[in-house]
Design an enzyme around this catalytic site. Structure first.
Site, PDB file in Angstrom:
ATOM      1  N   ARG A  37     -11.036 -40.590  10.720  1.00 15.62           N
ATOM      2  CA  ARG A  37     -11.156 -41.664  11.707  1.00 15.62           C
ATOM      3  C   ARG A  37     -11.788 -42.926  11.136  1.00 15.62           C
ATOM      4  O   ARG A  37     -11.407 -44.039  11.488  1.00 15.62           O
ATOM      5  CB  ARG A  37     -11.986 -41.149  12.895  1.00 15.62           C
ATOM      6  CG  ARG A  37     -12.432 -42.202  13.882  1.00 15.62           C
ATOM      7  CD  ARG A  37     -13.388 -41.600  14.903  1.00 15.62           C
ATOM      8  NE  ARG A  37     -14.545 -40.985  14.284  1.00 15.62           N
ATOM      9  CZ  ARG A  37     -15.622 -41.657  13.864  1.00 15.62           C
ATOM     10  NH1 ARG A  37     -15.673 -42.979  13.986  1.00 15.62           N
ATOM     11  NH2 ARG A  37     -16.639 -41.022  13.306  1.00 15.62           N
ATOM     12  N   GLU A  75     -35.413 -38.803  18.293  1.00 11.25           N
ATOM     13  CA  GLU A  75     -34.066 -38.741  18.855  1.00 11.25           C
ATOM     14  C   GLU A  75     -33.933 -37.558  19.813  1.00 11.25           C
ATOM     15  O   GLU A  75     -33.365 -37.685  20.900  1.00 11.25           O
ATOM     16  CB  GLU A  75     -33.022 -38.629  17.740  1.00 11.25           C
ATOM     17  CG  GLU A  75     -31.600 -38.588  18.274  1.00 11.25           C
ATOM     18  CD  GLU A  75     -30.586 -38.166  17.231  1.00 11.25           C
ATOM     19  OE1 GLU A  75     -29.447 -38.671  17.277  1.00 11.25           O
ATOM     20  OE2 GLU A  75     -30.915 -37.299  16.387  1.00 11.25           O
ATOM     21  N   TRP A  97     -28.588 -44.734  15.887  1.00 11.75           N
ATOM     22  CA  TRP A  97     -27.414 -45.041  16.699  1.00 11.75           C
ATOM     23  C   TRP A  97     -27.023 -46.515  16.672  1.00 11.75           C
ATOM     24  O   TRP A  97     -26.104 -46.926  17.385  1.00 11.75           O
ATOM     25  CB  TRP A  97     -27.681 -44.631  18.156  1.00 11.75           C
ATOM     26  CG  TRP A  97     -27.620 -43.148  18.352  1.00 11.75           C
ATOM     27  CD1 TRP A  97     -28.650 -42.261  18.337  1.00 11.75           C
ATOM     28  CD2 TRP A  97     -26.431 -42.383  18.599  1.00 11.75           C
ATOM     29  NE1 TRP A  97     -28.203 -40.984  18.555  1.00 11.75           N
ATOM     30  CE2 TRP A  97     -26.841 -41.026  18.726  1.00 11.75           C
ATOM     31  CE3 TRP A  97     -25.082 -42.689  18.737  1.00 11.75           C
ATOM     32  CZ2 TRP A  97     -25.925 -39.995  18.974  1.00 11.75           C
ATOM     33  CZ3 TRP A  97     -24.180 -41.678  18.985  1.00 11.75           C
ATOM     34  CH2 TRP A  97     -24.609 -40.347  19.096  1.00 11.75           C
ATOM     35  N   TYR A 139     -24.888 -37.258  24.426  1.00 11.10           N
ATOM     36  CA  TYR A 139     -25.635 -36.005  24.485  1.00 11.10           C
ATOM     37  C   TYR A 139     -26.581 -35.834  25.673  1.00 11.10           C
ATOM     38  O   TYR A 139     -26.410 -34.928  26.489  1.00 11.10           O
ATOM     39  CB  TYR A 139     -26.454 -35.851  23.193  1.00 11.10           C
ATOM     40  CG  TYR A 139     -25.628 -35.732  21.955  1.00 11.10           C
ATOM     41  CD1 TYR A 139     -25.099 -34.512  21.553  1.00 11.10           C
ATOM     42  CD2 TYR A 139     -25.377 -36.847  21.154  1.00 11.10           C
ATOM     43  CE1 TYR A 139     -24.336 -34.403  20.401  1.00 11.10           C
ATOM     44  CE2 TYR A 139     -24.609 -36.750  19.996  1.00 11.10           C
ATOM     45  CZ  TYR A 139     -24.098 -35.527  19.623  1.00 11.10           C
ATOM     46  OH  TYR A 139     -23.331 -35.411  18.491  1.00 11.10           O
ATOM     47  N   ARG A 180     -25.874 -13.577  28.749  1.00 15.98           N
ATOM     48  CA  ARG A 180     -25.073 -14.162  27.674  1.00 15.98           C
ATOM     49  C   ARG A 180     -24.589 -15.561  28.048  1.00 15.98           C
ATOM     50  O   ARG A 180     -23.619 -16.070  27.490  1.00 15.98           O
ATOM     51  CB  ARG A 180     -23.891 -13.248  27.357  1.00 15.98           C
ATOM     52  CG  ARG A 180     -24.313 -11.882  26.813  1.00 15.98           C
ATOM     53  CD  ARG A 180     -23.113 -11.037  26.402  1.00 15.98           C
ATOM     54  NE  ARG A 180     -22.357 -10.570  27.552  1.00 15.98           N
ATOM     55  CZ  ARG A 180     -22.555  -9.391  28.154  1.00 15.98           C
ATOM     56  NH1 ARG A 180     -23.517  -8.582  27.718  1.00 15.98           N
ATOM     57  NH2 ARG A 180     -21.816  -9.024  29.177  1.00 15.98           N
ATOM     58  N   ARG A 181     -25.313 -16.171  29.002  1.00 18.68           N
ATOM     59  CA  ARG A 181     -24.904 -17.488  29.495  1.00 18.68           C
ATOM     60  C   ARG A 181     -25.963 -18.563  29.267  1.00 18.68           C
ATOM     61  O   ARG A 181     -25.982 -19.583  29.944  1.00 18.68           O
ATOM     62  CB  ARG A 181     -24.574 -17.388  30.990  1.00 18.68           C
ATOM     63  CG  ARG A 181     -23.479 -16.367  31.279  1.00 18.68           C
ATOM     64  CD  ARG A 181     -23.196 -16.231  32.763  1.00 18.68           C
ATOM     65  NE  ARG A 181     -22.209 -15.188  33.017  1.00 18.68           N
ATOM     66  CZ  ARG A 181     -21.753 -14.850  34.222  1.00 18.68           C
ATOM     67  NH1 ARG A 181     -22.212 -15.493  35.305  1.00 18.68           N
ATOM     68  NH2 ARG A 181     -20.859 -13.891  34.363  1.00 18.68           N
ATOM     69  N   CYS A 200     -20.969 -34.177  18.248  1.00 22.26           N
ATOM     70  CA  CYS A 200     -20.696 -33.379  17.046  1.00 22.26           C
ATOM     71  C   CYS A 200     -21.388 -32.016  17.175  1.00 22.26           C
ATOM     72  O   CYS A 200     -20.738 -30.981  17.089  1.00 22.26           O
ATOM     73  CB  CYS A 200     -21.177 -34.118  15.801  1.00 22.26           C
ATOM     74  SG  CYS A 200     -20.301 -35.668  15.501  1.00 22.26           S
ATOM     75  N   ARG A 224     -18.819 -29.188  15.824  1.00 18.12           N
ATOM     76  CA  ARG A 224     -17.376 -29.346  15.590  1.00 18.12           C
ATOM     77  C   ARG A 224     -17.076 -30.171  14.348  1.00 18.12           C
ATOM     78  O   ARG A 224     -16.083 -29.963  13.650  1.00 18.12           O
ATOM     79  CB  ARG A 224     -16.712 -30.020  16.803  1.00 18.12           C
ATOM     80  CG  ARG A 224     -17.195 -31.440  17.008  1.00 18.12           C
ATOM     81  CD  ARG A 224     -16.318 -32.267  17.917  1.00 18.12           C
ATOM     82  NE  ARG A 224     -16.851 -33.626  17.978  1.00 18.12           N
ATOM     83  CZ  ARG A 224     -16.443 -34.629  17.204  1.00 18.12           C
ATOM     84  NH1 ARG A 224     -15.483 -34.444  16.316  1.00 18.12           N
ATOM     85  NH2 ARG A 224     -16.995 -35.829  17.323  1.00 18.12           N
ATOM     86  N   CYS A 226     -19.146 -32.172  10.983  1.00 14.59           N
ATOM     87  CA  CYS A 226     -20.450 -32.255  10.318  1.00 14.59           C
ATOM     88  C   CYS A 226     -20.382 -33.047   9.030  1.00 14.59           C
ATOM     89  O   CYS A 226     -19.696 -32.659   8.074  1.00 14.59           O
ATOM     90  CB  CYS A 226     -20.978 -30.848  10.027  1.00 14.59           C
ATOM     91  SG  CYS A 226     -22.593 -30.898   9.255  1.00 14.59           S
ATOM     92  N   ASP A 227     -21.108 -34.161   9.014  1.00 11.33           N
ATOM     93  CA  ASP A 227     -21.358 -34.954   7.812  1.00 11.33           C
ATOM     94  C   ASP A 227     -22.515 -34.263   7.085  1.00 11.33           C
ATOM     95  O   ASP A 227     -23.679 -34.413   7.455  1.00 11.33           O
ATOM     96  CB  ASP A 227     -21.708 -36.385   8.230  1.00 11.33           C
ATOM     97  CG  ASP A 227     -22.204 -37.254   7.090  1.00 11.33           C
ATOM     98  OD1 ASP A 227     -22.329 -36.767   5.956  1.00 11.33           O
ATOM     99  OD2 ASP A 227     -22.483 -38.442   7.346  1.00 11.33           O
ATOM    100  N   LEU A 266     -17.875 -33.921   3.376  1.00 11.21           N
ATOM    101  CA  LEU A 266     -18.653 -34.924   2.640  1.00 11.21           C
ATOM    102  C   LEU A 266     -17.793 -36.173   2.505  1.00 11.21           C
ATOM    103  O   LEU A 266     -16.601 -36.086   2.186  1.00 11.21           O
ATOM    104  CB  LEU A 266     -19.019 -34.407   1.253  1.00 11.21           C
ATOM    105  CG  LEU A 266     -20.029 -33.259   1.203  1.00 11.21           C
ATOM    106  CD1 LEU A 266     -20.028 -32.614  -0.181  1.00 11.21           C
ATOM    107  CD2 LEU A 266     -21.438 -33.736   1.560  1.00 11.21           C
ATOM    108  N   ALA A 321     -20.768 -43.726   7.908  1.00 13.68           N
ATOM    109  CA  ALA A 321     -19.382 -44.034   8.282  1.00 13.68           C
ATOM    110  C   ALA A 321     -19.290 -44.120   9.797  1.00 13.68           C
ATOM    111  O   ALA A 321     -19.644 -43.176  10.494  1.00 13.68           O
ATOM    112  CB  ALA A 321     -18.436 -42.965   7.739  1.00 13.68           C
TER     113      ALA A 321
END
Length: 322
Positions: A37, A75, A97, A139, A180-181, A200, A224, A226-227, A266, A321
């Site tokens: 992107r 943060e 940000w 978030y 489990r929730r 992310c 999902r 990861c840098d 990376l 980026a």
């Protein structure tokens, strides 16, 4: 670039950071080159896992470069307020940000304003910040005020009360630890297009294990995207911090942090950072002390956290980026 030497087993066990370094090496040497992107380009692998035991105050705080843990902590505390405007961060000197609203302002207004001047204006002008400093429902908004809607008698929908996922997880861990929730979810499909950046680190699941009276709180984070060079050091600290705060609030011992990544990458313009960091070896075993137990998970302040025995290598800067 020289390969990272594989440490002896006892050294790797003593320094869990070797997991991170080995992941970095694997991506750089074996990852697929891809367009992305941002237009920068990455080397990427699909799927990775890291595990860290938080017993005894241990934290996944990297030592092969300095990680500004107070910035990451500020943060996280900002997320817990549900705030989505960067101004509270800017006033604390947190720059994480800034690039996203700056890029939007330049794109929409056509004004060639530097990032530094834009951020200063956010700090100085509250009305300007209200217009241009908001990131959309990122978030914190999803964590503590997930939107709901009610069906009305006239056939239309109206907005209902928001769901505080964090508060609900704390309560469910206290009242039903075997559930489990115990999940905090940031991926609200209906609102992704309004976010400056879709989440992310998107899904946190908590798990209680151990004998009665010695229960430990484990956390699994699915990320999902990861840098690994710039983002993951912050993500690991922040997830462990949230886990430690929730453990304290629920009278549980901190257990294991399990991190799972989807698109793990990376950036190609981070080669200097990667090369330098892979030359270094972990040193020291930093720990976190939480000096106070506030009334709720939402009442912590930066002064409540003290890191001991953190003696990292120097920082390594690289561009974000956007």
């Amino acid at each position: 670039m020289a390969s990272l030497a594989i440490p002896p087993a006892e050294t790797a066990a003593r320094y869990p950071e070797w997991q991170y370094l080995d992941l970095m090496r694997q991506i750089w040497e074996q990852g697929s080159e891809r367009t992305d992107r941002t237009g920068v380009g990455t080397r990427s692998i699909c799927g990775a896992m890291l595990r860290f035991d938080l017993a005894g105050g241990a934290m996944p705080l990297l030592t092969t470069k300095r990680v500004y843990w107070k910035t990451a902590t500020r943060e996280m505390l900002w997320f817990l307020t549900g705030e989505t405007n960067i101004r509270p961060l800017v006033l604390q000197g947190v720059k994480i940000w800034n690039e996203w609203p700056h890029a939007r302002y330049v794109r929409e207004m056509g004004e060639d304003i530097s990032l530094e001047d834009f951020v200063q204006r956010i700090a100085d002008d509250e009305e300007f910040a209200a217009r241009w400093g908001d990131l959309g429902p990122v978030y914190g908004k999803q964590w503590v005020d997930w939107p709901t809607y009610r069906y009305r008698a006239d056939g239309l929908y109206e907005k209902g009360p928001g769901i505080n996922q964090v508060a609900e997880v704390v309560e469910s861990l206290r009242s039903n630890p075997g559930s489990r929730r115990h999940i905090i979810e940031g991926w609200n499909v209906a609102e992704l297009d309004r976010m400056a950046l879709p989440p992310c680190h998107k899904t946190y699941q908590f798990h209680v294990a151990g004998a009665k009276g010695k229960e430990r709180l484990n956390c699994l984070l699915y990320q999902r995207s990861c840098d690994v060079a710039l983002g993951l050091p912050f993500n690991l600290w922040s997830a462990a911090l949230l886990q430690r705060m929730i453990a304290q609030q629920t009278d549980l011992e901190p257990g294991e942090l399990v991190w799972m990544g989807g698109d793990v990458h990376l950036y190609l313009n981070h080669e200097h950072l990667i090369t330098e960091q892979l030359r270094r070896e972990p040193q020291g075993r930093p720990t976190l002390e939480i000096t106070r137990r506030p009334e709720t998970i939402f009442d912590y302040t930066i002064e409540d956290f003290v890191v001991h025995d953190y003696t990292p290598h120097p920082p390594i800067s690289a561009p974000v980026a956007v």
